[in-house]
Write a protein that holds these residues in place. Sequence first.
Motif, mmCIF file in Angstrom:
data_model
loop_
_atom_site.group_PDB
_atom_site.id
_atom_site.type_symbol
_atom_site.label_atom_id
_atom_site.label_comp_id
_atom_site.label_asym_id
_atom_site.label_seq_id
_atom_site.Cartn_x
_atom_site.Cartn_y
_atom_site.Cartn_z
ATOM 1 N N ASN A 46 -16.635 64.729 -82.797
ATOM 2 C CA ASN A 46 -16.816 63.711 -83.846
ATOM 3 C C ASN A 46 -15.536 62.935 -84.132
ATOM 4 N N ALA A 47 -14.500 63.163 -83.346
ATOM 5 C CA ALA A 47 -13.197 62.534 -83.598
ATOM 6 C C ALA A 47 -13.032 61.280 -82.737
ATOM 7 N N ARG A 48 -12.615 60.196 -83.354
ATOM 8 C CA ARG A 48 -12.428 58.932 -82.640
ATOM 9 C C ARG A 48 -10.998 58.845 -82.104
ATOM 10 N N LEU A 49 -10.877 58.446 -80.852
ATOM 11 C CA LEU A 49 -9.563 58.191 -80.283
ATOM 12 C C LEU A 49 -8.999 56.905 -80.885
ATOM 13 N N LEU A 50 -7.773 56.972 -81.390
ATOM 14 C CA LEU A 50 -7.101 55.779 -81.887
ATOM 15 C C LEU A 50 -6.426 55.120 -80.687
ATOM 16 N N ILE A 51 -7.096 54.130 -80.124
ATOM 17 C CA ILE A 51 -6.723 53.585 -78.818
ATOM 18 C C ILE A 51 -5.267 53.125 -78.771
ATOM 19 N N THR A 52 -4.821 52.448 -79.837
ATOM 20 C CA THR A 52 -3.453 51.906 -79.828
ATOM 21 C C THR A 52 -2.394 53.001 -79.962
ATOM 22 N N HIS A 53 -2.811 54.217 -80.299
ATOM 23 C CA HIS A 53 -1.873 55.344 -80.429
ATOM 24 C C HIS A 53 -2.181 56.427 -79.388
ATOM 25 N N SER A 54 -2.793 56.021 -78.300
ATOM 26 C CA SER A 54 -3.187 56.987 -77.272
ATOM 27 C C SER A 54 -2.537 56.642 -75.938
ATOM 28 N N ASN A 55 -2.891 57.423 -74.921
ATOM 29 C CA ASN A 55 -2.399 57.204 -73.547
ATOM 30 C C ASN A 55 -0.887 57.408 -73.418
ATOM 31 N N PHE A 56 -0.320 58.288 -74.227
ATOM 32 C CA PHE A 56 1.108 58.620 -74.069
ATOM 33 C C PHE A 56 1.221 59.602 -72.898
ATOM 34 N N ARG A 57 1.951 59.219 -71.851
ATOM 35 C CA ARG A 57 2.000 60.020 -70.632
ATOM 36 C C ARG A 57 3.340 60.752 -70.501
#
Length: 589
Positions: A46-57
Motif C-alpha cells: 500500500n506504499a507509494r514510491l516517491l518517484i523524485t526521491h527514488s532510484n538512488f543507486r
Amino acid sequence: MSNLARTTDQLGLMSSSSLTSELDGNPPLWVTHKTGDIHDDIYINNARLLITHSNFRAKNLKGYDQVLHKIDEVLVPVMSPKSVSNPIYNPTAWDFIEQFESLNINPYRVRSFRQRVQQTKKEDIFNAEGGNTFFIPVDEGFKNSRPESIDAKVIDGHVIPKHVLFTAPTTKDISYDTLANVDNMKVYISFSEETHGKSSAIYVKSHNRLADSAHTKGVVMAEIVKANIPVKNGVVHLIHKPLMVVDNTVKQFLEFKEKEDGPLSKFCQEIADAGDVGKEFMRTIERSHDLTLFAPSNAAWDDGNLKSLLRDPVKMREILNMHLVVDKRLYLENIIKDHNRHVYQAPTLNKKKNLYFNVAFAGNNKTLTVEGGGVNATVIQSDLAATNGIIHIIDRVLGVPYSTVLDKLRTDPLLNQTYILGKRSGFNQQLNDTTRKFTYFVPRDKAWKDASIDLPSAIKKLFMEDFTYHANQILERHLVISDIPYTMERIKQLTNDTNLSYPHKEVELPTQRDSLSLFVKENRDHSFVIYWKGEEIPVFRPNVECTNGVIHVIDRPFLKDGDIRVSKASNLQFAPHLIMLLIAKFLLL
C-alpha cells in the motif's frame, strides 16, 4: 528489502506482480501500477514510491548493485511473535484465518467466519495460489446474521480472484468480479471512500444483481476496519460485517451510520434534531415493508439555504417525506429500464409530490438524477439493500429549492430546448431576477419534438435564428409575472371559485403579451391537465419550485398553426444581406 535491485523503470516492466522480500519466509512485496494524469504511480503493497526521491543507486561491499526507493508508508509484515511455538512468517489467506489468534491483531476476532468456511468446506479458495483479494468479516459483524446465511456462495462473494487490491492504489467505484459471479449469481465488489472532516473511512460494497430465495438483490456496504494485510497469495482486508448478507432494516442501517464518520451521520442527526417530526418519520420507516429512501449525503447538509428551514417543523416534515417512497423498491436497474420507455416518476410520502428520474449515459457509465420539489440531485450510491427496502445516497437535500428559474432551465436535461430557444432570443435574461415571481409553463424537450410532427413548419421557423422575434412572442405566452406564483392548486382553486366547468369559463393569467386563458383539471392520481384553446395538455411535472417562482413542465407548447407567419415586409429585412452577398460574388469574378 528485496534481493533484486530494480529501478522504477524496471519495476514498470516487470512481468510478475510481486518481488520476494528478505524477511524470514520470503513473503512477497506486491507491486501495483496506477495510471495517472501527469505520471504513473508505483506502489509496493500500500506504499507509494516517491518517484523524485527514488532510484538512488549504489554498490555494496561485494560489488552487487543496490537501489534505494523512498516510500510514503511503512511496510508491516504479517507474522506471529517469535515466542509462539510454531511462528508464522509467510501465511496464505487461509493460514491467516486459521491461526488468527496467534497473530495478535487486536481487538478483532474472526472465529465466526472461520467456522462457516470450515463447515462449507471452502478452505481451498483461501489457499489458492496467485494474487487475490480477500475480505474477512470480524466477529462483531455477526450479531444480526444467522450463521446459515453465510453459505458457500456468500463466502465466494468475499474473494476477488486474480487481483491484488490494496486500498491506496485501487480506483474507487470500479467493480470487480468475485468468485460468486457464476451463471445464476452476479456479485461484484467495489471500494469507496467517505471523508468526514479530517477523517476518512474506506468501505467495500458487494453488489448482487440477481436475487434468489437465499440471496437478496442489492448492495451491501461494509467498512474496512483493518486494511492492507499482505499474505502469500494476495491481500486481506478485515471488514466490520459480512458482504452479500442483508440483515439490517433501513432504520438499523441509518442507526449504524449515525456514528461520526458514517456517510449518513448528518442525515441521522437532522432526523434526531427534528424531535417529534423525526420520530414520526422513523416510525414510518420502521413500519414499512417495501420502501425506497433517498438519503442525502453528509456534504448535502452544508447548503446554507437549509438552516432556517430545518427549524420549521412543518417544512421539515415536508422535506423528510419528500425523500421516502413507500410500498415500492426502486432499484437503479428498474428505473433505467422504465426510463427507456418513458420518464420515470414515483409518488413520495409528501402528499401530491412526486420524484422524477433521469438517466444520463456516458459510455458504459450511467448517472441517475432525481428531481423533487425543484431540486435536482445525483445518486452517488445506489441500491443499498435492507430487509425492508433499499437506500440511495444522493448529493442534495430534496424539497429545498436553491435555483432561480433560469438556473433550473439551464441545468435540467429535460428542458434543454426551451432554454436554448430563450437564450437565443435573449428572453432568458429576465428569469434570473429574484425581485420578481414567475410562473413559467415550460414545454419539455419531448413536447417540442411531438409538436414538430403536428406543426413542422411552425416549429422549424421558431428554432431558426432569423425568427427570434417570433420565439420571444411564443415564450412570452408561457410566462406569467405576478406577486405570488401560480401553483397548479391555486389555478384549480381560481377555477373552482367560478363554480363553472370547462369550456364555459377559463382562468385568465396575465402574461407579458396578453392574458393566458386556460382551465386546469386534477385527475384522481393527482396529476393535472391544462385545457387551452381546445387542447388537452398534460402537466408532466407540476410546481417545480424555484427561488423566484415555479415551473410547470408541460407536454405541449401553447402554440397553434398560424401563430408564426412571415410577411413580405419581414422578408425584406434580409434583402441587404442578399445584395452584399451578390456584390461579393461579383467582385470575386
